[in-house]
Design a protein around this motif. Structure first.
Motif, PDB file in Angstrom:
ATOM      1  N   HIS A  15       0.845  -1.185   0.000  1.00 26.72           N
ATOM      2  CA  HIS A  15       0.000   0.000   0.000  1.00 26.72           C
ATOM      3  C   HIS A  15       0.886   1.242   0.000  1.00 26.72           C
ATOM      4  CE1 HIS A  15      -2.911  -2.973   1.187  1.00 26.72           C
ATOM      5  NE2 HIS A  15      -3.866  -2.091   0.998  1.00 26.72           N
ATOM      6  N   PRO A  39      -0.110  -4.430   5.273  1.00 25.70           N
ATOM      7  CA  PRO A  39      -1.120  -4.849   6.248  1.00 25.70           C
ATOM      8  C   PRO A  39      -0.566  -5.931   7.179  1.00 25.70           C
ATOM      9  CG  PRO A  39      -1.610  -5.787   4.098  1.00 25.70           C
ATOM     10  CD  PRO A  39      -0.452  -4.859   3.917  1.00 25.70           C
ATOM     11  N   GLU A  42      -6.226  -8.143   9.608  1.00 26.01           N
ATOM     12  CA  GLU A  42      -7.365  -8.061   8.699  1.00 26.01           C
ATOM     13  C   GLU A  42      -8.268  -6.875   9.000  1.00 26.01           C
ATOM     14  OE1 GLU A  42      -9.252 -11.856   9.002  1.00 26.01           O
ATOM     15  OE2 GLU A  42      -7.818 -12.778   7.622  1.00 26.01           O
ATOM     16  N   ASP A  43      -8.035  -6.211  10.135  1.00 24.23           N
ATOM     17  CA  ASP A  43      -8.914  -5.108  10.509  1.00 24.23           C
ATOM     18  C   ASP A  43      -8.291  -3.735  10.309  1.00 24.23           C
ATOM     19  OD1 ASP A  43      -7.134  -5.381  12.561  1.00 24.23           O
ATOM     20  OD2 ASP A  43      -8.615  -5.223  14.160  1.00 24.23           O
ATOM     21  N   GLY A  44      -7.269  -3.643   9.470  1.00 20.31           N
ATOM     22  CA  GLY A  44      -6.771  -2.331   9.073  1.00 20.31           C
ATOM     23  C   GLY A  44      -5.528  -1.823   9.757  1.00 20.31           C
ATOM     24  N   THR A  80      -7.897   1.396  -4.439  1.00 23.34           N
ATOM     25  CA  THR A  80      -8.733   1.484  -3.244  1.00 23.34           C
ATOM     26  C   THR A  80      -8.074   2.435  -2.254  1.00 23.34           C
ATOM     27  OG1 THR A  80      -9.439  -0.800  -3.569  1.00 23.34           O
ATOM     28  CG2 THR A  80      -9.803   0.160  -1.377  1.00 23.34           C
ATOM     29  N   LEU A  82      -7.948   4.169   1.543  1.00 22.36           N
ATOM     30  CA  LEU A  82      -8.315   4.064   2.956  1.00 22.36           C
ATOM     31  C   LEU A  82      -7.783   5.295   3.681  1.00 22.36           C
ATOM     32  CD1 LEU A  82      -7.145   0.394   3.590  1.00 22.36           C
ATOM     33  CD2 LEU A  82      -9.491   1.149   3.219  1.00 22.36           C
ATOM     34  N   ASN A 102      -9.097   3.228   8.398  1.00 27.22           N
ATOM     35  CA  ASN A 102     -10.535   3.035   8.434  1.00 27.22           C
ATOM     36  C   ASN A 102     -10.903   2.100   7.283  1.00 27.22           C
ATOM     37  OD1 ASN A 102     -13.293   3.120   8.338  1.00 27.22           O
ATOM     38  ND2 ASN A 102     -13.434   5.341   8.446  1.00 27.22           N
ATOM     39  N   THR A 103     -11.303   0.888   7.599  1.00 28.72           N
ATOM     40  CA  THR A 103     -11.618  -0.122   6.587  1.00 28.72           C
ATOM     41  C   THR A 103     -13.116  -0.231   6.304  1.00 28.72           C
ATOM     42  OG1 THR A 103     -11.792  -1.876   8.218  1.00 28.72           O
ATOM     43  CG2 THR A 103      -9.612  -1.489   7.248  1.00 28.72           C
ATOM     44  N   LYS A 106     -14.680  -3.721   6.417  1.00 23.41           N
ATOM     45  CA  LYS A 106     -14.318  -4.779   5.469  1.00 23.41           C
ATOM     46  C   LYS A 106     -13.003  -5.405   5.881  1.00 23.41           C
ATOM     47  CE  LYS A 106     -16.703  -2.590   1.687  1.00 23.41           C
ATOM     48  NZ  LYS A 106     -16.605  -1.988   0.380  1.00 23.41           N
ATOM     49  N   LYS A 107     -13.003  -6.718   6.027  1.00 24.47           N
ATOM     50  CA  LYS A 107     -11.800  -7.422   6.454  1.00 24.47           C
ATOM     51  C   LYS A 107     -11.266  -8.360   5.389  1.00 24.47           C
ATOM     52  CE  LYS A 107     -12.853  -7.342  11.342  1.00 24.47           C
ATOM     53  NZ  LYS A 107     -12.874  -8.102  12.567  1.00 24.47           N
ATOM     54  N   PHE A 110      -7.775  -7.715   2.950  1.00 20.95           N
ATOM     55  CA  PHE A 110      -6.413  -7.627   3.459  1.00 20.95           C
ATOM     56  C   PHE A 110      -5.777  -8.992   3.598  1.00 20.95           C
ATOM     57  CE2 PHE A 110      -8.679  -3.938   5.118  1.00 20.95           C
ATOM     58  CZ  PHE A 110      -7.966  -2.958   4.464  1.00 20.95           C
TER      59      PHE A 110
END
Length: 117
Positions: A15, A39, A42-44, A80, A82, A102-103, A106-107, A110
Protein backbone atom coordinates in the motif's frame (compact mmCIF):
# COMPACT_ATOMS: atom_id res chain seq x y z
CA UNK A 1 9.51 -18.80 -8.84
CA UNK A 2 10.13 -16.07 -11.41
CA UNK A 3 10.39 -12.41 -10.32
CA UNK A 4 7.13 -11.63 -12.13
CA UNK A 5 5.34 -14.34 -10.14
CA UNK A 6 6.70 -13.02 -6.86
CA UNK A 7 5.58 -9.51 -7.80
CA UNK A 8 2.05 -10.65 -8.68
CA UNK A 9 1.78 -12.67 -5.46
CA UNK A 10 2.96 -9.83 -3.19
CA UNK A 11 1.25 -6.92 -4.94
CA UNK A 12 -1.97 -7.05 -2.86
CA UNK A 13 0.15 -6.57 0.31
CA UNK A 14 1.71 -3.29 -0.82
CA UNK A 15 0.00 0.00 0.00
CA UNK A 16 1.17 3.51 -0.79
CA UNK A 17 0.95 5.92 2.15
CA UNK A 18 0.31 9.54 1.17
CA UNK A 19 -0.27 12.88 2.82
CA UNK A 20 -2.70 14.86 0.66
CA UNK A 21 -3.69 18.47 1.28
CA UNK A 22 -5.47 21.25 -0.56
CA UNK A 23 -3.20 24.00 -1.83
CA UNK A 24 -4.31 27.46 -0.68
CA UNK A 25 -2.98 29.01 -3.88
CA UNK A 26 -4.51 26.70 -6.48
CA UNK A 27 -7.33 24.93 -4.62
CA UNK A 28 -5.93 21.68 -6.00
CA UNK A 29 -4.94 18.60 -4.06
CA UNK A 30 -1.20 18.22 -3.51
CA UNK A 31 0.89 15.33 -2.24
CA UNK A 32 3.45 15.95 0.48
CA UNK A 33 5.39 12.79 1.12
CA UNK A 34 4.85 9.15 0.40
CA UNK A 35 5.89 5.78 1.78
CA UNK A 36 5.05 2.10 1.66
CA UNK A 37 2.87 0.33 4.21
CA UNK A 38 2.01 -3.35 4.64
CA UNK A 39 -1.12 -4.85 6.25
CA UNK A 40 -0.45 -6.80 9.43
CA UNK A 41 -4.05 -7.55 10.41
CA UNK A 42 -7.37 -8.06 8.70
CA UNK A 43 -8.91 -5.11 10.51
CA UNK A 44 -6.77 -2.33 9.07
CA UNK A 45 -3.49 -2.23 10.98
CA UNK A 46 -0.49 -1.43 8.77
CA UNK A 47 3.26 -1.45 9.35
CA UNK A 48 5.25 1.55 8.08
CA UNK A 49 8.63 3.16 8.74
CA UNK A 50 8.37 5.71 11.55
CA UNK A 51 10.50 8.29 9.74
CA UNK A 52 7.82 8.52 7.03
CA UNK A 53 5.12 9.58 9.46
CA UNK A 54 7.53 11.61 11.63
CA UNK A 55 8.39 13.71 8.59
CA UNK A 56 4.69 14.39 8.12
CA UNK A 57 4.00 15.31 11.75
CA UNK A 58 1.17 12.84 12.19
CA UNK A 59 1.34 12.43 15.97
CA UNK A 60 0.70 9.23 17.85
CA UNK A 61 -2.11 7.19 19.32
CA UNK A 62 -5.04 9.59 19.52
CA UNK A 63 -7.29 10.02 16.46
CA UNK A 64 -8.44 13.41 17.80
CA UNK A 65 -4.87 14.73 17.40
CA UNK A 66 -4.70 14.01 13.67
CA UNK A 67 -4.94 17.23 11.64
CA UNK A 68 -8.11 16.67 9.60
CA UNK A 69 -7.21 19.39 7.09
CA UNK A 70 -4.44 17.05 5.97
CA UNK A 71 -5.66 13.77 4.53
CA UNK A 72 -3.58 10.73 5.37
CA UNK A 73 -4.42 7.87 3.08
CA UNK A 74 -3.35 4.43 1.97
CA UNK A 75 -3.89 3.29 -1.62
CA UNK A 76 -3.50 -0.20 -3.00
CA UNK A 77 -2.65 -1.27 -6.54
CA UNK A 78 -6.36 -1.37 -7.47
CA UNK A 79 -6.82 2.26 -6.44
CA UNK A 80 -8.73 1.48 -3.24
CA UNK A 81 -8.31 4.41 -0.84
CA UNK A 82 -8.31 4.06 2.96
CA UNK A 83 -8.08 6.96 5.39
CA UNK A 84 -5.79 6.76 8.42
CA UNK A 85 -7.51 6.85 11.80
CA UNK A 86 -4.39 7.06 13.95
CA UNK A 87 -0.86 6.01 14.69
CA UNK A 88 -1.43 3.16 17.14
CA UNK A 89 2.14 2.74 18.36
CA UNK A 90 5.73 3.12 17.26
CA UNK A 91 9.31 2.20 18.09
CA UNK A 92 11.77 4.96 17.33
CA UNK A 93 14.87 2.75 17.67
CA UNK A 94 13.47 0.21 15.18
CA UNK A 95 12.04 2.94 12.89
CA UNK A 96 8.63 1.27 12.70
CA UNK A 97 5.07 2.35 13.42
CA UNK A 98 1.65 0.78 13.27
CA UNK A 99 -1.15 2.75 11.61
CA UNK A 100 -4.86 2.07 11.94
CA UNK A 101 -6.80 2.62 8.72
CA UNK A 102 -10.54 3.03 8.43
CA UNK A 103 -11.62 -0.12 6.59
CA UNK A 104 -15.36 0.54 6.81
CA UNK A 105 -15.72 -2.86 8.45
CA UNK A 106 -14.32 -4.78 5.47
CA UNK A 107 -11.80 -7.42 6.45
CA UNK A 108 -11.68 -9.74 3.47
CA UNK A 109 -9.48 -7.63 1.20
CA UNK A 110 -6.41 -7.63 3.46
CA UNK A 111 -3.79 -10.32 3.30
CA UNK A 112 -1.56 -9.68 6.29
CA UNK A 113 2.15 -10.10 5.84
CA UNK A 114 3.29 -13.17 7.71
CA UNK A 115 6.75 -14.41 8.61
CA UNK A 116 7.88 -17.63 7.03
CA UNK A 117 8.06 -20.60 9.35
Amino acid sequence: MYPEEIYEKRLPNIHLFLQVYESNKSNKLKINGAGTAFPISEDGHFLINLHIIDDLGVGSGDPSKVDTSIHLILADYRGTILTIDSVVTYNRAADIAILKANTNGKKDRFKPVRARS
